[in-house]
Design an enzyme around this catalytic site. Structure first.
Site, mmCIF file in Angstrom:
data_model
loop_
_atom_site.group_PDB
_atom_site.id
_atom_site.type_symbol
_atom_site.label_atom_id
_atom_site.label_comp_id
_atom_site.label_asym_id
_atom_site.label_seq_id
_atom_site.Cartn_x
_atom_site.Cartn_y
_atom_site.Cartn_z
ATOM 1 N N ASN A 19 -12.550 -1.601 -4.718
ATOM 2 C CA ASN A 19 -12.449 -2.069 -6.105
ATOM 3 C C ASN A 19 -13.687 -2.913 -6.443
ATOM 4 O O ASN A 19 -13.896 -3.969 -5.863
ATOM 5 C CB ASN A 19 -11.176 -2.898 -6.263
ATOM 6 C CG ASN A 19 -11.057 -3.572 -7.602
ATOM 7 O OD1 ASN A 19 -11.745 -3.242 -8.557
ATOM 8 N ND2 ASN A 19 -10.165 -4.546 -7.672
ATOM 9 N N TYR A 62 0.838 -1.186 0.000
ATOM 10 C CA TYR A 62 0.000 0.000 0.000
ATOM 11 C C TYR A 62 0.886 1.253 0.000
ATOM 12 O O TYR A 62 0.605 2.223 -0.710
ATOM 13 C CB TYR A 62 -0.941 0.006 1.211
ATOM 14 C CG TYR A 62 -1.900 -1.157 1.227
ATOM 15 C CD1 TYR A 62 -3.060 -1.131 0.460
ATOM 16 C CD2 TYR A 62 -1.655 -2.288 1.999
ATOM 17 C CE1 TYR A 62 -3.950 -2.204 0.462
ATOM 18 C CE2 TYR A 62 -2.532 -3.364 2.007
ATOM 19 C CZ TYR A 62 -3.669 -3.315 1.241
ATOM 20 O OH TYR A 62 -4.547 -4.374 1.238
ATOM 21 N N CYS A 119 -6.562 -6.383 -7.222
ATOM 22 C CA CYS A 119 -6.305 -5.773 -5.918
ATOM 23 C C CYS A 119 -5.645 -6.751 -4.950
ATOM 24 O O CYS A 119 -5.015 -6.330 -3.977
ATOM 25 C CB CYS A 119 -7.591 -5.206 -5.340
ATOM 26 S SG CYS A 119 -8.964 -6.366 -5.253
ATOM 27 N N HIS A 120 -5.747 -8.049 -5.235
ATOM 28 C CA HIS A 120 -5.119 -9.046 -4.357
ATOM 29 C C HIS A 120 -3.592 -8.931 -4.378
ATOM 30 O O HIS A 120 -2.927 -9.451 -3.495
ATOM 31 C CB HIS A 120 -5.560 -10.467 -4.741
ATOM 32 C CG HIS A 120 -5.216 -10.873 -6.133
ATOM 33 N ND1 HIS A 120 -6.011 -10.521 -7.217
ATOM 34 C CD2 HIS A 120 -4.171 -11.582 -6.637
ATOM 35 C CE1 HIS A 120 -5.465 -11.009 -8.322
ATOM 36 N NE2 HIS A 120 -4.350 -11.656 -8.001
ATOM 37 N N GLU A 178 -0.909 -17.510 -8.323
ATOM 38 C CA GLU A 178 -0.024 -16.766 -9.214
ATOM 39 C C GLU A 178 1.455 -17.020 -8.934
ATOM 40 O O GLU A 178 2.310 -16.526 -9.660
ATOM 41 C CB GLU A 178 -0.306 -15.262 -9.098
ATOM 42 C CG GLU A 178 -1.664 -14.863 -9.617
ATOM 43 C CD GLU A 178 -1.868 -13.360 -9.619
ATOM 44 O OE1 GLU A 178 -1.057 -12.630 -9.009
ATOM 45 O OE2 GLU A 178 -2.835 -12.917 -10.252
#
Length: 154
Positions: free
Chosen positions: A110, A89, A118-119, A146
């Protein structure tokens, strides 16, 4: 407003379209089901992404999330974070302007999670929050999918 739901590894999710653009991705099964060309393409992309995020690439279809100019600036920056990578952030606040808290609020609002990833934004010493039904557990699952390195989560 056309909606189309699909089964995902995180449970049912629903895509909504307005004026030829995706405007939201919500957790749960939508009441109305309309197979527009855009929603079918988005469903196919999501199916492929859940199978192999790296080869799916970034979401190629038009998005139009409702939000303030600042929120849209943050959401555009989220789309630049590559698959398998994270940012904090604070790092995003330095890049875009604003405070880590204001970035966190925009990320939390979001309306198109996963498609606007956003993850991939984490706290300096933890994962932070997540809007999915499974909360932070969903965020950790998406990051593991991912292959991202991220702060420990039990």
């Amino acid at each position: 407003m056309p909606q189309l739901s699909l089964h995902s590894p995180l449970g049912p999710i629903t895509l909504s379209e307005e004026d030829g653009k995706i405007i939201s991705l919500d957790w749960g099964w939508g009441r109305d089901q309309t197979e527009t060309p855009l929603l079918c393409q988005a469903r196919e992309w999501l199916d492929n992404w859940f199978d192999d995020p790296e080869s799916a690439g970034s979401f190629p279809l038009p998005l139009d999330p409702y939000g303030t100019a600042y929120q849209k600036k943050i959401w555009a920056a989220l789309q630049e974070i590559p698959v398998g990578e994270t940012t904090t952030y604070g790092e995003l606040a330095e890049k875009i302007g604003g405070s880590p808290q204001s970035v966190g609020q925009a990320v939390g609002r979001n309306p198109i999670p996963i498609l606007i990833p956003c993850h991939r934004v984490v706290g300096a010493s933890g994962l932070g929050g997540y809007s999915g039904d499974g909360g932070v557990d969903d965020k950790a699952w998406l990051l593991r999918l991912e292959g991202a390195k991220f702060p420990h989560h039990s």
